[in-house]
Design an enzyme around this catalytic site. Structure first.
Site, mmCIF file in Angstrom:
data_model
loop_
_atom_site.group_PDB
_atom_site.id
_atom_site.type_symbol
_atom_site.label_atom_id
_atom_site.label_comp_id
_atom_site.label_asym_id
_atom_site.label_seq_id
_atom_site.Cartn_x
_atom_site.Cartn_y
_atom_site.Cartn_z
ATOM 1 C CG ASP A 183 20.112 46.337 31.263
ATOM 2 O OD1 ASP A 183 21.044 46.584 30.473
ATOM 3 O OD2 ASP A 183 18.914 46.361 30.929
ATOM 4 C CG ASN A 227 25.286 41.630 25.726
ATOM 5 O OD1 ASN A 227 25.478 41.366 26.917
ATOM 6 N ND2 ASN A 227 24.167 42.232 25.322
HETATM 7 C C1 IPE Z 1 21.263 41.711 29.739
HETATM 8 O O1 IPE Z 1 21.203 43.032 29.311
HETATM 9 C C2 IPE Z 1 22.677 41.215 29.707
HETATM 10 C C3 IPE Z 1 23.602 41.844 30.658
HETATM 11 C C4 IPE Z 1 23.292 42.716 31.582
HETATM 12 C C5 IPE Z 1 24.955 41.395 30.566
HETATM 13 P P1 IPE Z 1 20.848 43.398 27.800
HETATM 14 O O2 IPE Z 1 20.872 44.872 27.726
HETATM 15 O O3 IPE Z 1 21.729 42.666 26.857
HETATM 16 O O4 IPE Z 1 19.369 42.837 27.661
HETATM 17 P P2 IPE Z 1 18.252 43.174 26.589
HETATM 18 O O5 IPE Z 1 18.887 43.047 25.221
HETATM 19 O O6 IPE Z 1 17.827 44.587 26.834
HETATM 20 O O7 IPE Z 1 17.162 42.188 26.836
HETATM 21 C C1 IPE Z 2 24.402 46.282 30.464
HETATM 22 O O1 IPE Z 2 24.317 47.589 30.046
HETATM 23 C C2 IPE Z 2 25.763 45.692 30.161
HETATM 24 C C3 IPE Z 2 25.758 44.829 28.960
HETATM 25 C C4 IPE Z 2 24.701 44.360 28.393
HETATM 26 C C5 IPE Z 2 27.042 44.463 28.424
HETATM 27 P P1 IPE Z 2 23.637 48.006 28.673
HETATM 28 O O2 IPE Z 2 24.705 48.424 27.734
HETATM 29 O O3 IPE Z 2 22.713 46.970 28.153
HETATM 30 O O4 IPE Z 2 22.816 49.280 29.155
HETATM 31 P P2 IPE Z 2 21.469 49.814 28.494
HETATM 32 O O5 IPE Z 2 20.441 48.751 28.669
HETATM 33 O O6 IPE Z 2 21.757 50.077 27.048
HETATM 34 O O7 IPE Z 2 21.163 51.045 29.261
HETATM 35 MG MG MG Z 3 20.690 46.732 28.408
#
Ligand code: IPE
Ligand code: IPE
Ligand code: MG
Length: 263
Positions: A42, A90
């Site tokens: 993340d 996602n």
């Molecule tokens: C968790 O991250 C999923 C992945 C890293 C693929 P998210 O960014 O989707 O999680 P939330 O929505 O902040 O809980």
């Molecule tokens: C994690 O990075 C990857 C996915 C969830 C696909 P994020 O896109 O959630 O990164 P933040 O949480 O917005 O920084």
């Molecule tokens: Mg995230």
């Protein structure tokens, strides 16, 4: 990889673990080393925002970190690494970001599959693959097929993965198979999950500073240890990996029982 000493896991003082050398790097062959590490990768969006870039640029930067991270875990003796790359939730993201993520998975397989194969990595997939574009599905399946006999480390990509969906899929298949209620055991349920070929994760690392599970391996993580890192995934380095492994090495896992030397 820098010097071998930079790759040595820092263990707490007095811990009697014998470091052994493999590929010029110190690894710890002991229960203090997790067999299966799962990573919630993340922080890509915030990494990009800090630089005035789009989320997709952050995701691309994140994939550029994957080969080094896999190699670092493999060198330290971790046998299985699961990488959470895209959750069933996602899809709620803006369409250009979702489309970008699909393209990035495809180009990452194109770019990484040869080096990973040559490094002895066996690729696996968990998630609802059926919802993905047919060409992407084919690419994933070809990568799994190409690497299926590799034994150095298993890398499992969790893409379009959600733990609740996985449990729903398992229950549906159990019912469809006409399983008698008395035949349902924890072991059997595990065998109906996407992760049936993987051991339960010993260590779950979440990068990016948030301390939540976000629907990842809910069943499998019943006794996992967690390490939360402030580092955004694209910046997650060997140093961060060593910190996480060192933190794990200090944990006492009881699995509901008494510690081994307890009263
Ligand atoms: C968790 O991250 C999923 C992945 C890293 C693929 P998210 O960014 O989707 O999680 P939330 O929505 O902040 O809980
Ligand atoms: C994690 O990075 C990857 C996915 C969830 C696909 P994020 O896109 O959630 O990164 P933040 O949480 O917005 O920084
Ligand atoms: Mg995230």
């Amino acid at each position: 990889m820098s010097s071998p000493s930079a790759s040595t896991i820092t263990l707490p003082p007095g811990q009697s673990v014998l470091p052994i050398r493999a590929n010029g790097v110190h690894v710890v062959d002991s229960p203090e080393l997790p067999q299966h590490v799962a990573v919630i990768m993340d922080g890509n969006g915030r990494w990009a925002a800090q630089r005035g870039l789009r989320p997709t640029d952050g995701h691309r930067a994140g994939t550029e970190n994957i080969r080094a991270a896999i190699e670092a875990f493999a060198e330290r003796g971790v046998r299985c690494l699961t990488l959470f790359a895209f959750s069933t939730e996602n899809w709620k993201r803006p369409r250009p970001e979702v489309r970008g993520l699909m393209r990035i998975l495809s180009s990452t397989i194109d770019r990484e599959i040869r080096p990973l194969h040559e490094a002895g990595i066996k690729l696996q997939y968990i998630g609802r693959i059926d919802a993905l574009d047919i060409r992407l599905r084919r690419k994933i399946n070809e990568a799994i097929e190409l690497t299926r006999h590799n034994e150095r480390m298993t890398v499992c990509v969790a893409f379009n993965y959600g733990s609740r969906t996985e449990l729903v899929d398992a229950v549906r298949r159990i019912v469809a198979d006409g399983v008698h209620p008395d035949a349902i055991t924890e072991r059997m349920l595990s065998d109906y999950l996407y992760t049936r070929e993987l051991p339960d994760p010993d260590l779950i690392i979440r990068t990016g500073g948030d301390q939540r599970i976000s629907n990842f391996l809910l069943w499998q993580a019943a006794y996992a240890e967690y390490v939360f890192s402030e580092t955004y995934w694209p910046d997650f380095s060997e140093r961060d990996i060593d910190h996480a492994l060192a933190a794990y090495a200090q944990r006492t896992r009881n699995f509901g029982g008494r510690p081994a030397n307890g009263e």
